[in-house]
Scaffold this active site. Structure first.
Site, mmCIF file in Angstrom:
data_model
loop_
_atom_site.group_PDB
_atom_site.id
_atom_site.type_symbol
_atom_site.label_atom_id
_atom_site.label_comp_id
_atom_site.label_asym_id
_atom_site.label_seq_id
_atom_site.Cartn_x
_atom_site.Cartn_y
_atom_site.Cartn_z
ATOM 1 C CG HIS A 17 -1.935 -0.958 1.379
ATOM 2 N ND1 HIS A 17 -2.122 -1.722 2.511
ATOM 3 C CD2 HIS A 17 -2.900 -1.333 0.516
ATOM 4 C CE1 HIS A 17 -3.165 -2.516 2.337
ATOM 5 N NE2 HIS A 17 -3.641 -2.311 1.130
ATOM 6 N NE ARG A 91 -2.804 -7.345 -4.384
ATOM 7 C CZ ARG A 91 -3.562 -7.703 -3.368
ATOM 8 N NH1 ARG A 91 -3.001 -7.995 -2.236
ATOM 9 N NH2 ARG A 91 -4.867 -7.778 -3.469
ATOM 10 C CB SER A 129 -4.492 -6.278 4.718
ATOM 11 O OG SER A 129 -4.132 -5.000 4.277
HETATM 12 O O1 PNS Z 1 -8.330 -2.478 0.644
HETATM 13 P P1 PNS Z 1 -9.605 -2.963 0.018
HETATM 14 O O2 PNS Z 1 -10.442 -3.743 1.012
HETATM 15 O O3 PNS Z 1 -9.377 -3.738 -1.251
HETATM 16 O O4 PNS Z 1 -10.414 -1.640 -0.386
HETATM 17 C C1 PNS Z 1 -11.692 -1.755 -0.938
HETATM 18 C C2 PNS Z 1 -12.473 -0.468 -0.720
HETATM 19 C C3 PNS Z 1 -12.552 -0.146 0.769
HETATM 20 C C4 PNS Z 1 -11.800 0.664 -1.467
HETATM 21 C C5 PNS Z 1 -13.900 -0.715 -1.294
HETATM 22 O O5 PNS Z 1 -14.507 -1.784 -0.613
HETATM 23 C C6 PNS Z 1 -14.755 0.543 -1.195
HETATM 24 O O6 PNS Z 1 -14.690 1.399 -2.063
HETATM 25 N N1 PNS Z 1 -15.562 0.628 -0.110
HETATM 26 C C7 PNS Z 1 -16.474 1.736 0.111
HETATM 27 C C8 PNS Z 1 -17.912 1.342 -0.298
HETATM 28 C C9 PNS Z 1 -18.049 1.388 -1.804
HETATM 29 O O7 PNS Z 1 -17.970 2.448 -2.408
HETATM 30 N N2 PNS Z 1 -18.212 0.211 -2.443
HETATM 31 C C10 PNS Z 1 -18.224 0.094 -3.894
HETATM 32 C C11 PNS Z 1 -19.588 0.262 -4.484
HETATM 33 S S1 PNS Z 1 -20.724 -0.987 -4.000
#
Ligand code: PNS
Length: 164
Positions: A17, A91, A129
């Site tokens: 990250h 990735r 993570s």
């Molecule tokens: O580190 P991650 O878990 O891959 O990040 C994913 C994240 C948090 C960026 C994604 O789940 C997200 O955008 N969450 C906020 C809610 C949202 O907008 N979801 C997408 C539309 S349903």
């Protein structure tokens, strides 16, 4: 002024990250790292406040990077920054499929929002993570996986987990 948003659940933030955040900070004038909820990750290791604190400590050395959190939709969050671009790391091909789908739904919610992808540095392609959480659970060596500043936080949390 160009603005990038680096969203993620950062549970916890990894060197992968941080690599993406650092490279983004060289391309954009300002970077906002946003700690968010991923509804598919239902039992996080760290609270949002703990994650925010760890991310803040590790990005403190980058003057154009700030840290925020949101419990809402990314596409709604992005509206407050005029012309901001969401930057995410990729990735592998498996990441692409998920991110492509996310990009489509985000575009539906907020057609103005653009997303760009940076390919992950080869040395962090294996890193996530969840790998860090697994390593921590078994008291594995976290050096080279996460920033040194947060190794003790993860060890301490893993100890509490093991005692549960
Ligand atoms: O580190 P991650 O878990 O891959 O990040 C994913 C994240 C948090 C960026 C994604 O789940 C997200 O955008 N969450 C906020 C809610 C949202 O907008 N979801 C997408 C539309 S349903």
């Amino acid at each position: 002024m160009s603005i990038a948003i680096c969203p993620g659940s950062f549970d916890p933030i990894t060197l992968g990250h941080l690599n993406i955040i650092r490279r983004t900070s060289r391309i954009f004038d300002r970077v906002v790292v946003c700690v968010m909820y991923n509804s598919s990750k239902t039992s996080p290791m760290f609270t949002v406040e703990e994650r925010l604190d760890m991310v803040r400590r590790v990005v403190a050395k980058y003057p154009n990077v700030t840290v925020d959190s949101s419990s809402g939709l990314l596409a709604e969050y992005a509206r407050q920054f005029d012309g901001a671009v969401v930057v995410k790391g990729l990735r592998a091909a498996s990441d692409f499929e998920y991110e492509f789908q996310m990009n489509l739904i985000n575009k539906k919610i907020n057609p103005e929002m653009e997303t760009m992808f940076l390919t992950s540095s080869g040395k962090y392609t294996f890193l996530s993570s969840s790998v860090v959480r697994e390593m921590a659970r078994y008291d594995g060596d976290l050096k080279g996986l996460v920033p040194d500043e947060i190794i003790d936080d993860i060890r301490e949390k893993a100890k509490q987990w093991r005692m549960r």
